[in-house]
Design a protein around this motif. Structure first.
Motif, PDB file in Angstrom:
ATOM      1  N   ALA A 103       6.151  -0.841  -9.299  1.00 44.23           N
ATOM      2  CA  ALA A 103       6.467  -2.239  -9.599  1.00 44.23           C
ATOM      3  C   ALA A 103       6.988  -2.960  -8.362  1.00 44.23           C
ATOM      4  CB  ALA A 103       7.492  -2.307 -10.731  1.00 44.23           C
ATOM      5  N   ASP A 104       7.779  -2.261  -7.551  1.00 42.15           N
ATOM      6  CA  ASP A 104       8.274  -2.876  -6.322  1.00 42.15           C
ATOM      7  C   ASP A 104       7.119  -3.166  -5.373  1.00 42.15           C
ATOM      8  OD1 ASP A 104      10.528  -3.864  -4.927  1.00 42.15           O
ATOM      9  OD2 ASP A 104      10.460  -2.150  -3.575  1.00 42.15           O
ATOM     10  N   ALA A 105       6.090  -2.320  -5.409  1.00 42.47           N
ATOM     11  CA  ALA A 105       4.889  -2.587  -4.614  1.00 42.47           C
ATOM     12  C   ALA A 105       4.245  -3.900  -5.049  1.00 42.47           C
ATOM     13  CB  ALA A 105       3.891  -1.433  -4.765  1.00 42.47           C
ATOM     14  N   LEU A 106       4.233  -4.160  -6.352  1.00 43.68           N
ATOM     15  CA  LEU A 106       3.672  -5.416  -6.849  1.00 43.68           C
ATOM     16  C   LEU A 106       4.489  -6.607  -6.374  1.00 43.68           C
ATOM     17  CD1 LEU A 106       2.757  -4.475 -10.531  1.00 43.68           C
ATOM     18  CD2 LEU A 106       1.349  -4.353  -8.475  1.00 43.68           C
ATOM     19  N   ASP A 107       5.800  -6.414  -6.275  1.00 51.38           N
ATOM     20  CA  ASP A 107       6.652  -7.481  -5.762  1.00 51.38           C
ATOM     21  C   ASP A 107       6.290  -7.786  -4.312  1.00 51.38           C
ATOM     22  OD1 ASP A 107       8.703  -9.361  -6.025  1.00 51.38           O
ATOM     23  OD2 ASP A 107      10.168  -8.004  -5.131  1.00 51.38           O
ATOM     24  N   MET A 108       6.002  -6.740  -3.539  1.00 51.96           N
ATOM     25  CA  MET A 108       5.551  -6.939  -2.161  1.00 51.96           C
ATOM     26  C   MET A 108       4.229  -7.704  -2.140  1.00 51.96           C
ATOM     27  SD  MET A 108       7.580  -5.608   0.190  1.00 51.96           S
ATOM     28  CE  MET A 108       8.828  -4.351   0.494  1.00 51.96           C
ATOM     29  N   LEU A 109       3.326  -7.341  -3.046  1.00 54.90           N
ATOM     30  CA  LEU A 109       2.040  -8.030  -3.118  1.00 54.90           C
ATOM     31  C   LEU A 109       2.230  -9.502  -3.478  1.00 54.90           C
ATOM     32  CD1 LEU A 109      -1.070  -7.997  -3.136  1.00 54.90           C
ATOM     33  CD2 LEU A 109      -0.945  -7.371  -5.556  1.00 54.90           C
ATOM     34  N   ALA A 110       3.153  -9.772  -4.396  1.00 57.48           N
ATOM     35  CA  ALA A 110       3.411 -11.156  -4.794  1.00 57.48           C
ATOM     36  C   ALA A 110       3.875 -11.983  -3.598  1.00 57.48           C
ATOM     37  CB  ALA A 110       4.457 -11.190  -5.906  1.00 57.48           C
ATOM     38  N   ASP A 111       4.771 -11.423  -2.801  1.00 55.34           N
ATOM     39  CA  ASP A 111       5.246 -12.143  -1.620  1.00 55.34           C
ATOM     40  C   ASP A 111       4.126 -12.328  -0.603  1.00 55.34           C
ATOM     41  OD1 ASP A 111       7.729 -12.322  -2.719  1.00 55.34           O
ATOM     42  OD2 ASP A 111       8.592 -10.673  -1.581  1.00 55.34           O
TER      43      ASP A 111
ATOM     44  N   VAL B 131       0.835  -1.204   0.000  1.00 56.94           N
ATOM     45  CA  VAL B 131       0.000   0.000   0.000  1.00 56.94           C
ATOM     46  C   VAL B 131       0.871   1.256   0.000  1.00 56.94           C
ATOM     47  CG1 VAL B 131      -1.729   1.305   1.290  1.00 56.94           C
ATOM     48  CG2 VAL B 131      -1.908  -1.192   1.133  1.00 56.94           C
ATOM     49  N   VAL B 132       1.897   1.270   0.847  1.00 57.09           N
ATOM     50  CA  VAL B 132       2.769   2.445   0.964  1.00 57.09           C
ATOM     51  C   VAL B 132       3.489   2.720  -0.354  1.00 57.09           C
ATOM     52  CG1 VAL B 132       4.849   3.351   2.077  1.00 57.09           C
ATOM     53  CG2 VAL B 132       3.086   2.220   3.451  1.00 57.09           C
ATOM     54  N   GLU B 133       4.090   1.692  -0.930  1.00 52.43           N
ATOM     55  CA  GLU B 133       4.862   1.894  -2.159  1.00 52.43           C
ATOM     56  C   GLU B 133       3.975   2.229  -3.352  1.00 52.43           C
ATOM     57  OE1 GLU B 133       8.987  -0.023  -2.648  1.00 52.43           O
ATOM     58  OE2 GLU B 133       7.634  -1.681  -2.158  1.00 52.43           O
ATOM     59  N   LEU B 134       2.801   1.614  -3.398  1.00 55.31           N
ATOM     60  CA  LEU B 134       1.908   1.907  -4.519  1.00 55.31           C
ATOM     61  C   LEU B 134       1.467   3.370  -4.484  1.00 55.31           C
ATOM     62  CD1 LEU B 134       0.519   0.532  -6.944  1.00 55.31           C
ATOM     63  CD2 LEU B 134      -1.476   0.190  -5.467  1.00 55.31           C
ATOM     64  N   GLY B 135       1.073   3.835  -3.295  1.00 51.44           N
ATOM     65  CA  GLY B 135       0.663   5.232  -3.169  1.00 51.44           C
ATOM     66  C   GLY B 135       1.809   6.196  -3.422  1.00 51.44           C
ATOM     67  N   ALA B 136       2.973   5.891  -2.847  1.00 50.87           N
ATOM     68  CA  ALA B 136       4.132   6.761  -3.038  1.00 50.87           C
ATOM     69  C   ALA B 136       4.588   6.749  -4.491  1.00 50.87           C
ATOM     70  CB  ALA B 136       5.274   6.312  -2.124  1.00 50.87           C
ATOM     71  N   GLY B 137       4.509   5.583  -5.132  1.00 51.42           N
ATOM     72  CA  GLY B 137       4.918   5.489  -6.527  1.00 51.42           C
ATOM     73  C   GLY B 137       4.046   6.334  -7.434  1.00 51.42           C
ATOM     74  N   TRP B 138       2.747   6.323  -7.161  1.00 52.53           N
ATOM     75  CA  TRP B 138       1.835   7.151  -7.959  1.00 52.53           C
ATOM     76  C   TRP B 138       2.121   8.636  -7.727  1.00 52.53           C
ATOM     77  CZ3 TRP B 138      -1.362   6.163 -11.856  1.00 52.53           C
ATOM     78  CH2 TRP B 138      -2.259   7.160 -12.237  1.00 52.53           C
ATOM     79  N   TRP B 139       2.329   9.010  -6.476  1.00 47.66           N
ATOM     80  CA  TRP B 139       2.588  10.413  -6.140  1.00 47.66           C
ATOM     81  C   TRP B 139       3.919  10.878  -6.727  1.00 47.66           C
ATOM     82  CZ3 TRP B 139      -0.188  14.275  -4.021  1.00 47.66           C
ATOM     83  CH2 TRP B 139       0.506  15.414  -3.582  1.00 47.66           C
ATOM     84  N   ALA B 140       4.924   9.988  -6.688  1.00 50.60           N
ATOM     85  CA  ALA B 140       6.265  10.357  -7.152  1.00 50.60           C
ATOM     86  C   ALA B 140       6.457  10.123  -8.645  1.00 50.60           C
ATOM     87  CB  ALA B 140       7.314   9.556  -6.381  1.00 50.60           C
ATOM     88  N   GLN B 141       5.405   9.666  -9.333  1.00 53.13           N
ATOM     89  CA  GLN B 141       5.496   9.333 -10.757  1.00 53.13           C
ATOM     90  C   GLN B 141       6.612   8.313 -11.007  1.00 53.13           C
ATOM     91  OE1 GLN B 141       5.183  12.583 -13.649  1.00 53.13           O
ATOM     92  NE2 GLN B 141       4.772  14.011 -11.968  1.00 53.13           N
ATOM     93  N   SER B 142       6.722   7.346 -10.098  1.00 51.46           N
ATOM     94  CA  SER B 142       7.806   6.364 -10.179  1.00 51.46           C
ATOM     95  C   SER B 142       7.253   4.982 -10.498  1.00 51.46           C
ATOM     96  CB  SER B 142       8.582   6.311  -8.858  1.00 51.46           C
ATOM     97  OG  SER B 142       9.473   5.215  -8.853  1.00 51.46           O
ATOM     98  N   THR B 143       7.543   4.499 -11.698  1.00 52.36           N
ATOM     99  CA  THR B 143       7.137   3.140 -12.042  1.00 52.36           C
ATOM    100  C   THR B 143       7.963   2.113 -11.263  1.00 52.36           C
ATOM    101  OG1 THR B 143       8.661   3.118 -13.924  1.00 52.36           O
ATOM    102  CG2 THR B 143       6.392   3.802 -14.347  1.00 52.36           C
ATOM    103  N   GLY B 144       9.167   2.498 -10.861  1.00 54.59           N
ATOM    104  CA  GLY B 144       9.992   1.593 -10.065  1.00 54.59           C
ATOM    105  C   GLY B 144       9.347   1.283  -8.727  1.00 54.59           C
ATOM    106  N   LEU B 145       8.862   2.316  -8.038  1.00 52.59           N
ATOM    107  CA  LEU B 145       8.190   2.101  -6.757  1.00 52.59           C
ATOM    108  C   LEU B 145       6.898   1.316  -6.932  1.00 52.59           C
ATOM    109  CD1 LEU B 145       8.584   5.488  -4.814  1.00 52.59           C
ATOM    110  CD2 LEU B 145       9.628   3.280  -4.273  1.00 52.59           C
TER     111      LEU B 145
ATOM    112  N   GLY C 133      13.787   7.567  -0.673  1.00 57.08           N
ATOM    113  CA  GLY C 133      13.297   7.477   0.698  1.00 57.08           C
ATOM    114  C   GLY C 133      12.380   6.284   0.909  1.00 57.08           C
ATOM    115  N   VAL C 134      11.407   6.107   0.013  1.00 57.97           N
ATOM    116  CA  VAL C 134      10.477   4.985   0.147  1.00 57.97           C
ATOM    117  C   VAL C 134      11.192   3.667  -0.161  1.00 57.97           C
ATOM    118  CG1 VAL C 134       8.323   3.973  -0.688  1.00 57.97           C
ATOM    119  CG2 VAL C 134       8.497   6.443  -0.372  1.00 57.97           C
ATOM    120  N   GLY C 135      12.124   3.712  -1.119  1.00 56.76           N
ATOM    121  CA  GLY C 135      12.918   2.515  -1.397  1.00 56.76           C
ATOM    122  C   GLY C 135      13.715   2.088  -0.176  1.00 56.76           C
ATOM    123  N   ALA C 136      14.251   3.066   0.552  1.00 59.57           N
ATOM    124  CA  ALA C 136      14.994   2.756   1.776  1.00 59.57           C
ATOM    125  C   ALA C 136      14.067   2.181   2.843  1.00 59.57           C
ATOM    126  CB  ALA C 136      15.689   4.014   2.293  1.00 59.57           C
ATOM    127  N   LEU C 137      12.840   2.718   2.932  1.00 62.94           N
ATOM    128  CA  LEU C 137      11.863   2.185   3.885  1.00 62.94           C
ATOM    129  C   LEU C 137      11.524   0.729   3.550  1.00 62.94           C
ATOM    130  CD1 LEU C 137       9.911   2.631   6.255  1.00 62.94           C
ATOM    131  CD2 LEU C 137       8.231   3.483   4.586  1.00 62.94           C
TER     132      LEU C 137
END
Length: 274
Positions: free
Chosen positions: A128-136, A112-126, A193-197
């Motif tokens: 996609a990493d959110a999806l990796d969290m969802l997969a796990d 949830v955190v990465e998906l929201g932050a990724g949308w706000w930051a216009q970051s496809t990396g964040l 910052g979110v990647g570090a979190l």
């Protein structure tokens, strides 16, 4: 070579070749299918695609439970046991379940955190990493459901998780293409910052799993998953640094594509089981 089907009495050690068994999802399906098999002791070799079962009665009874899983299980051999084999490593199922619940909660929250932050930051990396969290999270949730309700419920949950992951991964790839075409301005500092979190969260997962990593293949695999996630987190952080240094969006688009493809491949593997 004697087989359990020819000599049903006593205890036997049967070795099965399971070509489609290469991740914890398949292991959990097999454990659920063999639950209740009298006196059964299971040893999994995921890299070698083999399963060794110590059991009473004919090996055919074990094979009949494995075949409906459609993993290609085949009996290689079955030998009579004159004395018990080496004791399996002691495990604490309740403690492992608590760890899996914690892993599920951490990964779901970070999704949830990465998906929201990724949308706000216009970051496809964040994103996609959110999806990796969802997969796990889906893997851990499916494992817990299998323990509670058995193979049928696990298959249904795995199917839902697989299709959800596939859909979100495809949407992530579409988003990468959209941002590549129309342009984007990733917020590099927020990415880092979110990647570090997320990195801290996955390190916490590693610490939680560490004490159980030798207790079973599923826990060992969970440790590997979290270790791989750490690499993805580092990739997002590096991409953010490159965005900051170059002022270009391509590092974010690249890491977003890589992670989305990995998640999509994982979804295909899950759906292949169901």
């Amino acid at each position: 070579m004697m087989t359990g089907s020819l000599h049903p009495g006593g205890r036997w050690r049967s070795t099965f070749r399971v070509p489609a068994m290469d991740c914890p999802s398949e292991e959990n399906l097999i454990r659920a299918a063999l639950r209740g098999l009298r006196g059964a002791r299971l040893t999994f070799d995921l890299p070698g695609r083999t399963l060794v079962v110590e059991h009473a009665g004919p090996a055919d009874a074990v094979l009949q439970r494995l075949q409906p899983l459609k993993l290609g299980a085949q009996l290689i051999d079955s030998v009579a046991l004159t004395e018990p084999g080496p004791a399996a490593a002691e495990t604490d199922p309740a403690a492992e379940a608590r760890v899996l619940r914690a892993l599920l909660a951490i990964n779901a929250l970070m999704f949830v955190v990465e998906l929201g932050a990724g949308w706000w930051a216009q970051s496809t990396g964040l994103m996609a990493d959110a999806l990796d969290m969802l997969a796990d999270a889906a893997v851990y949730g499916t494992a817990l459901l299998a323990v509670a309700r058995g193979a049928a419920s696990q298959a249904a949950a795995a199917r839902v998780a697989g299709w959800t992951q596939a859909l979100l991964a495809l949407l992530a790839l579409v988003e990468v293409a959209r941002r590549a075409w129309f342009g984007s301005e990733p917020v590099s500092l927020l990415m880092m910052g979110v990647g570090a979190l997320a990195l801290v969260a996955n390190v916490a997962c590693l610490l939680l799993i560490a004490r159980h990593r030798d207790g079973g293949v599923h826990m060992q695999a969970s440790y590997i998953f979290s270790a791989n996630d750490v690499l993805a987190n580092l990739g997002v952080i590096v991409a953010g640094a490159l965005v900051l240094a170059t002022g270009a969006a391509w590092p974010d688009l690249l890491i977003g594509t890589v992670i989305a493809v990995v998640v999509l491949r994982g979804a295909r593997r899950i759906l292949a089981l169901t």
